[in-house]
Design a protein around this motif. Structure first.
Motif, PDB file in Angstrom:
ATOM      1  N   TYR A   1     -27.475 -53.943 -21.519  1.00  0.00           N
ATOM      2  CA  TYR A   1     -26.224 -54.433 -20.941  1.00  0.00           C
ATOM      3  C   TYR A   1     -26.492 -55.636 -20.038  1.00  0.00           C
ATOM      4  N   ASP A   2     -27.554 -55.565 -19.239  1.00  0.00           N
ATOM      5  CA  ASP A   2     -27.898 -56.673 -18.350  1.00  0.00           C
ATOM      6  C   ASP A   2     -28.316 -57.915 -19.122  1.00  0.00           C
ATOM      7  N   VAL A   3     -29.000 -57.733 -20.244  1.00  0.00           N
ATOM      8  CA  VAL A   3     -29.399 -58.879 -21.076  1.00  0.00           C
ATOM      9  C   VAL A   3     -28.154 -59.628 -21.540  1.00  0.00           C
ATOM     10  N   LEU A   4     -27.171 -58.902 -22.020  1.00  0.00           N
ATOM     11  CA  LEU A   4     -25.938 -59.521 -22.502  1.00  0.00           C
ATOM     12  C   LEU A   4     -25.124 -60.091 -21.340  1.00  0.00           C
ATOM     13  N   PHE A   5     -25.137 -59.391 -20.221  1.00  0.00           N
ATOM     14  CA  PHE A   5     -24.449 -59.847 -19.009  1.00  0.00           C
ATOM     15  C   PHE A   5     -24.931 -61.244 -18.627  1.00  0.00           C
ATOM     16  N   LYS A   6     -26.234 -61.456 -18.663  1.00  0.00           N
ATOM     17  CA  LYS A   6     -26.811 -62.734 -18.244  1.00  0.00           C
ATOM     18  C   LYS A   6     -26.543 -63.860 -19.246  1.00  0.00           C
ATOM     19  N   ARG A   7     -26.085 -63.495 -20.433  1.00  0.00           N
ATOM     20  CA  ARG A   7     -25.791 -64.504 -21.461  1.00  0.00           C
ATOM     21  C   ARG A   7     -24.281 -64.683 -21.669  1.00  0.00           C
ATOM     22  N   SER A   8     -23.504 -64.280 -20.672  1.00  0.00           N
ATOM     23  CA  SER A   8     -22.054 -64.361 -20.791  1.00  0.00           C
ATOM     24  C   SER A   8     -21.458 -65.212 -19.678  1.00  0.00           C
ATOM     25  N   GLN A   9     -20.316 -65.808 -19.973  1.00  0.00           N
ATOM     26  CA  GLN A   9     -19.617 -66.666 -19.022  1.00  0.00           C
ATOM     27  C   GLN A   9     -18.135 -66.331 -19.002  1.00  0.00           C
ATOM     28  N   LEU A  10     -17.505 -66.662 -17.868  1.00  0.00           N
ATOM     29  CA  LEU A  10     -16.060 -66.563 -17.763  1.00  0.00           C
ATOM     30  C   LEU A  10     -15.508 -67.981 -17.801  1.00  0.00           C
ATOM     31  N   VAL A  11     -14.622 -68.241 -18.752  1.00  0.00           N
ATOM     32  CA  VAL A  11     -14.074 -69.585 -18.962  1.00  0.00           C
ATOM     33  C   VAL A  11     -12.605 -69.587 -18.573  1.00  0.00           C
ATOM     34  N   SER A  12     -12.210 -70.546 -17.753  1.00  0.00           N
ATOM     35  CA  SER A  12     -10.818 -70.702 -17.346  1.00  0.00           C
ATOM     36  C   SER A  12     -10.278 -72.008 -17.909  1.00  0.00           C
ATOM     37  N   LEU A  13      -9.076 -71.958 -18.473  1.00  0.00           N
ATOM     38  CA  LEU A  13      -8.459 -73.139 -19.061  1.00  0.00           C
ATOM     39  C   LEU A  13      -7.027 -73.296 -18.562  1.00  0.00           C
TER      40      LEU A  13
END
Length: 236
Positions: free
Chosen positions: A35-47
């Motif tokens: 879960y942490d591996v995927l967490f570190k490869r994720s972003q929150l994008v605002s448009l």
């Protein structure tokens, strides 16, 4: 458009956010480390309204989950090579939907442009770098159970989308295409299952692209669909 890694936000708040996404919840249940591996490869994008998230021709391995707002999918005009102003979008993406998966699964350039809807003032998207899922033989960072969870989710999502199209156009030549694909019935939780799921996901992605081509040609209209069943199955 503003993109920030999830680590820039309070961990408790992000964990609550990810817990409503089936993929992250299942992976966390399998392994906190994964879960942490995927967490570190994720972003929150605002448009903001009208901003582009994806452009046709882009090449990347990102998969997206719309959290808030509305997105529109457009194809470029064959004559101008641009999106025609005022043209009806090919499709509309609403909260709970997974998208961007076709390009990732097929390792092909994106075939459409995705923009924040004009009336959507604050659109938020979870972006996940799925590069590690592409190599089915590399388990150095993502282990077999994690990759199995990912491809099971992808197959489920793709089949759901294709069932929606089938219910709208039951007499179309593509309507039963996905049902003709054989389900995997071999041993579970092994590499054989992973390879079979990946093959099935790619085959389903091809069929979905064929449907999208039908919509893009103007032969069909992808009208708004009821998302309640999808939200229940994917986010609850």
């Amino acid at each position: 458009m503003e993109s920030k890694p999830l680590s820039d936000y309070p961990r408790d708040a992000v964990d609550r956010l990810l817990n409503v996404i089936h993929l992250f919840r299942d992976i966390r249940a399998t392994s906190e480390w994964q879960y942490d591996v995927l967490f570190k490869r994720s972003q929150l994008v605002s448009l903001q309204s009208g901003e582009h998230l994806l452009n046709a021709g882009d090449v990347d391995q990102w998969v997206y989950f719309l959290l808030r707002g509305e997105l529109q999918v457009h194809v470029e005009s064959a004559a101008t090579g641009k999106i025609d102003a005022g043209e009806r979008p090919l499709a509309v993406i609403r909260p709970g939907e997974v998208f961007g998966d076709l390009s990732m699964l097929l390792a092909e350039p994106r075939s459409a442009t995705v923009v924040a809807a004009p009336a959507s003032r604050d659109t938020q998207v979870l972006a996940v770098d799925c590069t590690l899922f592409g190599d089915l033989e590399d388990f150095s960072l993502l282990q077999l159970p994690t990759k199995l969870v990912f491809y099971r989710n992808m197959v489920h999502s793709l089949r759901w989308k294709l069932e929606v199209y089938r219910s709208k156009y039951p007499s179309h030549q593509l309507a039963d295409s996905h049902r003709k694909l054989k389900l995997y019935t071999g041993p579970k939780n092994c590499r054989e299952e992973l390879l079979a799921l990946a093959d099935q996901a790619r085959a389903l992605a091809r069929i979905l692209l064929d449907w999208n081509a039908e919509f893009g040609s103007g032969e069909l209209v992808d009208e708004s669909s009821d998302m309640s069943d999808f939200l229940e199955s994917m986010l609850s």
